[in-house]
Scaffold this motif. Structure first.
Motif, short mmCIF file in Angstrom:
data_model
loop_
_atom_site.label_atom_id
_atom_site.label_comp_id
_atom_site.label_asym_id
_atom_site.label_seq_id
_atom_site.Cartn_x
_atom_site.Cartn_y
_atom_site.Cartn_z
N TYR A 143 7.09 -4.80 -12.79
CA TYR A 143 7.06 -3.47 -12.19
C TYR A 143 8.41 -3.11 -11.60
CZ TYR A 143 2.06 -3.08 -12.82
OH TYR A 143 0.82 -2.99 -13.39
N GLY A 144 8.84 -1.91 -11.92
CA GLY A 144 10.04 -1.33 -11.33
C GLY A 144 9.71 0.05 -10.83
N PHE A 145 10.65 0.99 -11.00
CA PHE A 145 10.46 2.33 -10.47
C PHE A 145 11.02 3.35 -11.45
CE2 PHE A 145 10.74 -0.68 -7.05
CZ PHE A 145 9.68 -0.34 -6.23
N PHE A 202 8.30 -16.31 -0.74
CA PHE A 202 7.85 -14.94 -0.99
C PHE A 202 8.08 -14.65 -2.46
CE2 PHE A 202 8.60 -10.44 -1.51
CZ PHE A 202 7.75 -9.81 -0.61
N LEU A 203 7.05 -14.22 -3.19
CA LEU A 203 7.20 -13.91 -4.60
C LEU A 203 6.67 -12.51 -4.89
CD1 LEU A 203 6.03 -17.26 -6.29
CD2 LEU A 203 8.37 -16.50 -5.85
N THR A 204 7.40 -11.78 -5.72
CA THR A 204 7.00 -10.46 -6.17
C THR A 204 7.76 -10.15 -7.44
OG1 THR A 204 6.67 -8.16 -5.46
CG2 THR A 204 8.78 -9.17 -4.91
N HIS A 205 7.41 -9.04 -8.08
CA HIS A 205 8.21 -8.50 -9.18
C HIS A 205 8.72 -7.14 -8.75
CE1 HIS A 205 6.67 -11.02 -12.86
NE2 HIS A 205 7.54 -11.65 -12.10
N ASN A 206 10.00 -7.06 -8.48
CA ASN A 206 10.66 -5.82 -8.06
C ASN A 206 11.81 -5.59 -9.02
OD1 ASN A 206 10.92 -3.71 -5.90
ND2 ASN A 206 12.93 -4.65 -5.61
N ASP A 239 0.82 -1.22 0.00
CA ASP A 239 0.00 0.00 0.00
C ASP A 239 0.85 1.27 0.00
OD1 ASP A 239 -2.26 -1.57 0.03
OD2 ASP A 239 -2.61 -1.37 2.19
N SER A 240 2.06 1.19 0.52
CA SER A 240 2.95 2.35 0.56
C SER A 240 3.53 2.68 -0.81
CB SER A 240 4.09 2.10 1.54
OG SER A 240 5.05 1.19 0.99
N GLY A 241 3.36 1.79 -1.79
CA GLY A 241 3.92 1.99 -3.12
C GLY A 241 5.30 1.40 -3.30
N ALA A 242 5.78 0.66 -2.30
CA ALA A 242 7.11 0.05 -2.41
C ALA A 242 7.10 -1.18 -3.29
CB ALA A 242 7.64 -0.30 -1.03
N LEU A 243 5.95 -1.81 -3.46
CA LEU A 243 5.78 -2.98 -4.33
C LEU A 243 4.40 -2.91 -4.96
CD1 LEU A 243 7.09 -5.83 -1.96
CD2 LEU A 243 8.27 -4.97 -3.99
N ALA A 244 4.25 -3.48 -6.15
CA ALA A 244 2.92 -3.55 -6.75
C ALA A 244 2.10 -4.68 -6.15
CB ALA A 244 3.03 -3.75 -8.27
N SER A 245 2.79 -5.74 -5.74
CA SER A 245 2.09 -6.90 -5.18
C SER A 245 3.12 -7.83 -4.55
CB SER A 245 1.30 -7.65 -6.25
OG SER A 245 2.18 -8.17 -7.25
N ALA A 246 2.64 -8.76 -3.76
CA ALA A 246 3.49 -9.81 -3.20
C ALA A 246 2.61 -10.94 -2.73
CB ALA A 246 4.33 -9.28 -2.04
N GLY A 255 12.52 7.41 -12.13
CA GLY A 255 13.63 8.12 -11.52
C GLY A 255 13.32 8.72 -10.17
N SER A 256 12.04 8.95 -9.89
CA SER A 256 11.66 9.52 -8.60
C SER A 256 11.26 8.46 -7.58
CB SER A 256 10.50 10.51 -8.78
OG SER A 256 9.34 9.84 -9.26
N GLY A 257 11.36 7.18 -7.98
CA GLY A 257 11.05 6.10 -7.06
C GLY A 257 9.60 5.67 -7.03
N ARG A 258 8.82 6.11 -8.00
CA ARG A 258 7.42 5.69 -8.07
C ARG A 258 7.29 4.42 -8.90
NH1 ARG A 258 4.86 11.28 -10.11
NH2 ARG A 258 6.62 10.94 -11.52
N LEU A 259 6.34 3.55 -8.51
CA LEU A 259 6.12 2.32 -9.25
C LEU A 259 5.86 2.61 -10.72
CD1 LEU A 259 3.85 0.17 -6.89
CD2 LEU A 259 6.09 -0.48 -7.80
N SER A 260 6.46 1.79 -11.57
CA SER A 260 6.33 1.99 -13.00
C SER A 260 6.37 0.65 -13.71
CB SER A 260 7.47 2.88 -13.51
OG SER A 260 7.42 3.04 -14.91
N ALA A 261 5.44 0.43 -14.64
CA ALA A 261 5.43 -0.80 -15.42
C ALA A 261 6.62 -0.83 -16.37
CB ALA A 261 4.13 -0.92 -16.19
N ARG A 262 7.17 -2.03 -16.59
CA ARG A 262 8.31 -2.21 -17.47
C ARG A 262 7.96 -3.23 -18.55
NH1 ARG A 262 14.04 -1.75 -15.10
NH2 ARG A 262 14.38 -2.77 -17.09
N LEU A 263 8.50 -3.02 -19.73
CA LEU A 263 8.33 -4.00 -20.80
C LEU A 263 9.38 -5.10 -20.72
CD1 LEU A 263 7.47 -1.77 -23.91
CD2 LEU A 263 5.92 -3.24 -22.60
N THR A 264 10.57 -4.74 -20.21
CA THR A 264 11.66 -5.71 -20.12
C THR A 264 12.18 -5.74 -18.69
OG1 THR A 264 13.34 -4.09 -20.71
CG2 THR A 264 12.32 -5.32 -22.52
N CYS A 265 12.98 -6.75 -18.39
CA CYS A 265 13.56 -6.90 -17.06
C CYS A 265 14.87 -6.12 -16.96
CB CYS A 265 13.79 -8.38 -16.75
SG CYS A 265 12.25 -9.31 -16.61
#
Length: 417
Positions: free
Chosen positions: A229-231, A373-377, A16-23, A233-243
Motif C-alpha cells: 500500500y502506498g498513496f 514495528f512492521l507496516t507497508h508504507n 483509522d485516519s488513513g495514514a497506514l493500511a495496517s501496522a 496523488g491526493s494522499g489517499r491509500l492506494s494498493a500497489r503492484l510494485t514497490c
C-alpha cells in the motif's frame, strides 16, 4: 482492541485516519513478549485483517542480517575487515571515482585504494543507490542493474556491471548509503559457493527458528503476505503492484537468481525478534550462538569519524543528526538526547536499522528490550517531499515513546483489531 493497550489505541488511530493500511507492534523485555498488537488490514479491499504471523517486506531491515552472516565468515577467517574485496570480486581492481556526484560519467579519477570488507559493512565503499541521485549516475545505475530488489541481471553479471560504474567517492571517505550490502551478500554467496538465501537459512534462520524469513515467499504462505500500500496523488491509500522505484516486479519468479542482501527479505514479528535478540545476548539466543561476544561488540561500535557522521545523508537528508554512529550493518545510539527516533532511540549503545517500506526495530541491552514495528508504507521520494506518507514516522515515534515510558514491571496486554 484491548482498551488497556495505549500502543494499540495510538497506532490504531493512525491506521483509522488513513495514514497506514495496517501496522503491527511488539515489545519484548526481560525474556518475554510484553506487548503485541496487529491493527488494520493485510488486504484492505478484501477486508482481510492483519494477523500476528502476517508476512512483510522488511526492506533495509535485511541489511543487519546480511551483515551478521558476513561477520560469521569474518570469525572463521575467510577475510579480515581491512582485506580488499578483490580476492572474491576481482572485477573491482581498477575503480574510478566521479569528480562530482552530478557530473558526467567520464569525468573521473582513479580510486586511491581498493574497497575493503569493512567499507561494505559501513557503507563507505563509494557505492550508492542510483535512485538517491539525479543525472547521469542515477540513469547508469538503473540501466546497468535493473530493479533494486527484483532484477533479471544474474549475480555474476550484476557484480561486473556494478564494478563498471564509477564510485561516488573515494573508498573509505564517507558513508554513502546504497548497494554495499547487496554486493556484500553476493560476495558471501561466492565465498560459500551457494546462493545467499541458502547461506542465511543454514547459518541464521534455521538455528534461530526463523521459519518465515526468505527472499521468496513459498506459494503455501502467500495468503499471509501483506499487500503493498502506498498513496495516490491526493494522499489517499492506494494498493500497489510494485514497490517504490519499481524495485520489484508484481510477482517474483521462482527462478530469479539475483537476491538483494540489502533489501529483499520477507519476515514476521516473531522471526525478526529471534534475530534482534542476538544484540541482547552478546551474539547468542537461548543457547544458540550466532556471533562471538567480541564480534558483536565490533559490529555495534561506531566505526565513523565525526566528519563522516556529520556528512552522512540519504537522498540529500542528514542521516544521523548527531545522535547516532554506525557500526557494521546497524546504527548505534551515541547520544540518547539527540538520537532520531525513526532511526532508533534508546539508551547509549542501543542499535537498530529501519526499512524503507516502514519497518523499524531497536534492541537495547540497557533494559534488555527489543521493539519491532512492521507496516507497508510504499511511498515514492517525490511524495515524501510533498508531505505524503509521513504518518508512519508519527506511528513509529509514538510507539517507541509509549514503549519506553512504560514501567518495565507492568505487563502489557495483547491486542489485535
Amino acid at each position: 482492541m484491548n482498551g488497556g493497550d495505549q500502543i494499540a489505541r495510538t497506532v490504531g488511530a493512525i491506521v483509522d485516519s488513513g495514514a497506514l493500511a495496517s501496522a503491527t507492534t511488539m515489545v519484548w523485555r526481560d525474556d518475554k513478549v510484553v506487548q503485541h498488537a496487529s491493527v488494520g488490514w493485510r488486504d484492505l479491499e478484501a477486508k482481510l485483517p492483519l494477523e500476528h504471523d502476517s508476512l512483510f517486506r522488511i526492506a533495509s531491515m535485511t541489511k543487519p542480517i546480511t551483515s551478521t552472516a558476513a561477520l560469521m565468515l569474518f570469525e572463521e577467517g575467510c577475510f579480515a575487515l581491512n582485506d580488499p574485496i578483490t580476492r572474491w570480486a576481482p572485477e573491482f581492481r581498477d575503480m574510478r571515482v566521479l569528480r562530482s556526484p552530478t557530473g558526467p560519467l567520464d569525468e573521473t579519477d582513479p580510486a586511491e585504494r581498493l574497497i575493503t570488507f569493512e567499507d561494505l559493512l559501513t557503507h563507505r565503499s563509494g557505492l550508492t543507490y542510483g535512485a538517491l541521485h539525479r543525472g547521469s549516475i542515477a540513469k547508469a545505475y538503473g540501466e546497468a542493474l535493473g530493479g533494486d530488489i527484483d532484477s533479471d541481471v544474474a549475480p555474476d553479471d550484476w557484480i561486473t556491471r556494478l564494478a563498471a560504474l564509477p564510485l561516488l567517492d573515494q573508498p573509505g571517505a564517507t558513508l554513502h548509503y546504497g548497494h554495499s550490502t547487496d554486493l556484500l551478500g553476493l560476495l558471501i554467496a561466492r565465498i560459500e559457493d551457494a546462493p545467499l538465501g541458502d547461506v542465511l537459512k543454514r547459518r541464521i534462520f534455521d538455528p534461530l527458528g526463523m521459519t518465515d524469513t526468505s527472499f521468496i515467499v513459498p506459494r503455501e504462505k502467500r495468503n499471509r503476505r501483506v499487500k503493498n500500500y502506498g498513496f495516490d496523488g491526493s494522499g489517499r491509500l492506494s494498493a500497489r503492484l510494485t514497490c517504490p522505484g519499481d524495485s520489484t516486479v508484481p510477482e517474483r519468479p521462482d527462478d530469479m537468481e539475483y537476491v538483494s542482501g540489502g533489501q529483499g527479505l520477507w519476515s514476521t514479528l516473531d522471526d525478526y525478534l529471534a534475530f534482534a535478540r542476538i544484540f541482547l545476548g552478546a551474539g547468542a539466543v537461548d543457547g544458540v550462538r550466532i556471533l562471538r561476544p567480541e564480534t558483536l561488540a565490533l559490529m555495534t561500535s561506531n566505526r565513523l569519524t565525526e566528519q563522516q557522521r556529520a556528512t552522512a545523508e540519504v537522498g540529500g537528508m542528514p542521516l544521523f543528526r548527531g545522535g547516532h554512529g554506525f557500526g557494521m550493518g546497524v546504527a548505534v545510539v551515541l547520544d540518547p538526547k539527540k538520537a532520531e527516533p525513526t532511526v532508533c532511540g534508546g539508551r547509549k549503545g542501543a542499535v537498530g536499522w529501519p526499512g524503507g517500506f516502514g519497518g523499524w526495530w531497536r534492541a537495547d541491552a540497557n533494559d534488555n528490550s527489543v521493539l519491532i514495528f512492521l507496516t507497508h508504507n510504499m511511498v515514492e521520494r517525490d511524495q515524501l517531499s510533498r508531505g505524503i506518507g509521513l504518518g508512519v514516522y508519527e506511528a513509529i515515534t509514538q510507539f517507541q515513546a509509549l514503549a519506553s515510558a512504560d514501567d518495565p514491571r507492568r505487563p502489557y496486554h495483547s491486542a489485535a483489531g
